[in-house]
Design a protein around this motif. Structure first.
Motif, PDB file in Angstrom:
ATOM      1  N   ALA A  30       0.832  -1.210   0.000  1.00 25.49           N
ATOM      2  CA  ALA A  30       0.000   0.000   0.000  1.00 25.49           C
ATOM      3  C   ALA A  30       0.865   1.258   0.000  1.00 25.49           C
ATOM      4  O   ALA A  30       0.594   2.211  -0.746  1.00 25.49           O
ATOM      5  CB  ALA A  30      -0.934  -0.009   1.214  1.00 25.49           C
ATOM      6  N   HIS A  75      -8.657  -2.805   2.027  1.00 25.10           N
ATOM      7  CA  HIS A  75      -9.232  -1.458   1.989  1.00 25.10           C
ATOM      8  C   HIS A  75     -10.755  -1.526   1.950  1.00 25.10           C
ATOM      9  O   HIS A  75     -11.446  -0.781   2.663  1.00 25.10           O
ATOM     10  CB  HIS A  75      -8.699  -0.725   0.757  1.00 25.10           C
ATOM     11  CG  HIS A  75      -9.121   0.712   0.666  1.00 25.10           C
ATOM     12  ND1 HIS A  75      -8.787   1.653   1.619  1.00 25.10           N
ATOM     13  CD2 HIS A  75      -9.853   1.371  -0.274  1.00 25.10           C
ATOM     14  CE1 HIS A  75      -9.295   2.828   1.276  1.00 25.10           C
ATOM     15  NE2 HIS A  75      -9.943   2.678   0.139  1.00 25.10           N
ATOM     16  N   GLN A  78     -12.185  -2.511   5.334  1.00 21.38           N
ATOM     17  CA  GLN A  78     -12.176  -1.374   6.254  1.00 21.38           C
ATOM     18  C   GLN A  78     -13.350  -0.442   5.967  1.00 21.38           C
ATOM     19  O   GLN A  78     -14.013   0.033   6.894  1.00 21.38           O
ATOM     20  CB  GLN A  78     -10.856  -0.613   6.129  1.00 21.38           C
ATOM     21  CG  GLN A  78      -9.658  -1.367   6.675  1.00 21.38           C
ATOM     22  CD  GLN A  78      -8.335  -0.705   6.328  1.00 21.38           C
ATOM     23  OE1 GLN A  78      -8.246   0.105   5.396  1.00 21.38           O
ATOM     24  NE2 GLN A  78      -7.294  -1.042   7.069  1.00 21.38           N
ATOM     25  N   ASP A 113      -8.360   7.044   3.733  1.00 18.15           N
ATOM     26  CA  ASP A 113      -7.106   6.914   2.988  1.00 18.15           C
ATOM     27  C   ASP A 113      -7.328   7.227   1.504  1.00 18.15           C
ATOM     28  O   ASP A 113      -7.198   6.358   0.634  1.00 18.15           O
ATOM     29  CB  ASP A 113      -6.533   5.502   3.141  1.00 18.15           C
ATOM     30  CG  ASP A 113      -5.032   5.448   2.839  1.00 18.15           C
ATOM     31  OD1 ASP A 113      -4.524   6.394   2.204  1.00 18.15           O
ATOM     32  OD2 ASP A 113      -4.386   4.466   3.241  1.00 18.15           O
ATOM     33  N   LEU A 116      -4.659   6.237  -1.214  1.00 23.26           N
ATOM     34  CA  LEU A 116      -4.691   4.814  -1.570  1.00 23.26           C
ATOM     35  C   LEU A 116      -5.932   4.521  -2.397  1.00 23.26           C
ATOM     36  O   LEU A 116      -5.871   3.766  -3.381  1.00 23.26           O
ATOM     37  CB  LEU A 116      -4.669   3.955  -0.314  1.00 23.26           C
ATOM     38  CG  LEU A 116      -4.743   2.435  -0.536  1.00 23.26           C
ATOM     39  CD1 LEU A 116      -3.549   1.940  -1.340  1.00 23.26           C
ATOM     40  CD2 LEU A 116      -4.835   1.696   0.803  1.00 23.26           C
ATOM     41  N   HIS A 117      -7.045   5.108  -2.026  1.00 29.15           N
ATOM     42  CA  HIS A 117      -8.289   4.889  -2.761  1.00 29.15           C
ATOM     43  C   HIS A 117      -8.124   5.291  -4.222  1.00 29.15           C
ATOM     44  O   HIS A 117      -8.582   4.588  -5.130  1.00 29.15           O
ATOM     45  CB  HIS A 117      -9.413   5.702  -2.111  1.00 29.15           C
ATOM     46  CG  HIS A 117     -10.775   5.362  -2.606  1.00 29.15           C
ATOM     47  ND1 HIS A 117     -11.533   4.349  -2.061  1.00 29.15           N
ATOM     48  CD2 HIS A 117     -11.517   5.875  -3.615  1.00 29.15           C
ATOM     49  CE1 HIS A 117     -12.679   4.260  -2.703  1.00 29.15           C
ATOM     50  NE2 HIS A 117     -12.702   5.182  -3.652  1.00 29.15           N
TER      51      HIS A 117
END
Length: 208
Positions: A30, A75, A78, A113, A116-117
């Motif tokens: 990540a 991800h 989460q 995040d 990262l998305h």
């Protein structure tokens, strides 16, 4: 014809030490995706950043695509944990409040995040791991559809399947593009305004 990348892990970590190793590899992947990009996320680079031997990496992940797929899955897990928790009380709320909550939660989920998305949104087609994204979308659809069943008396629409599709797609597109491409609308009072306007759009459609 190009060979489809292997995205499934070789084995599932069971012991605590093994889970820690896998967690370090996923976290390292990540970080590299955000800071260096997909092309730099080689298995050697991931092992180096994670402080794990390349042999240990290959015990669990056959390729960089499998590592990225694991990052995508983590991800999305989460996000869904947050969505389920935040929407737990929605079923008891009137339509106006509930729809605003749906939009607010969608914004919050996309802001989890966001760097990262953004990278994952760009890399999912390259990785070829779309089934997790489809499962994620189906769960969002199911949550929304279940709420509409409880609010039938307030609705002007009859086809709840179609209405759920229209609403979830609209909310997803609005929040996705705001977070990934128009970050300025998510600062200060403008974020509340975006949520209000998104909720007004969806509520107006449902009430007719």
């Amino acid at each position: 014809m190009a060979k489809k990348p292997v995205t499934k892990p070789r084995k599932i970590a069971v012991q605590e030490r093994s889970r820690a190793t896998v967690g370090s590899l996923i976290e390292a992947t990540a970080r590299i995706l955000v800071k260096e990009g997909f092309d730099k996320a080689s298995t050697n680079r991931v092992a180096e950043v994670a402080g794990v031997s390349i042999g240990s990496l290959y015990q669990y992940f056959p390729s960089k695509e499998a590592l990225v797929a694991a990052v995508i899955e983590r991800h999305q897990q989460q996000i869904m944990q947050m969505v389920r928790s935040e929407l737990a009380q929605v079923r008891a709320q009137p339509l106006d409040q509930a729809i605003r909550r749906f939009v607010a939660v969608a914004v919050a989920a996309h802001r989890l995040d966001p760097q990262l998305h953004r990278v994952l949104a760009e890399q999912i087609p390259r990785v070829g791991r779309l089934e997790k994204l489809e499962t994620f979308s189906r769960e969002n659809f199911s949550l929304f559809r279940a709420y509409l069943e409880t609010a039938r008396d307030e609705l002007a629409v009859d086809d709840l399947e179609l209405a759920s599709f229209v609403c979830v797609t609209t909310i997803e597109a609005l929040t996705h593009n705001a977070v990934l491409h128009h970050g300025k609308v998510l600062t200060g009072d403008r974020m509340d305004a975006l949520i209000d306007e998104g909720a007004r759009l969806v509520t107006g459609y449902l009430k007719g």
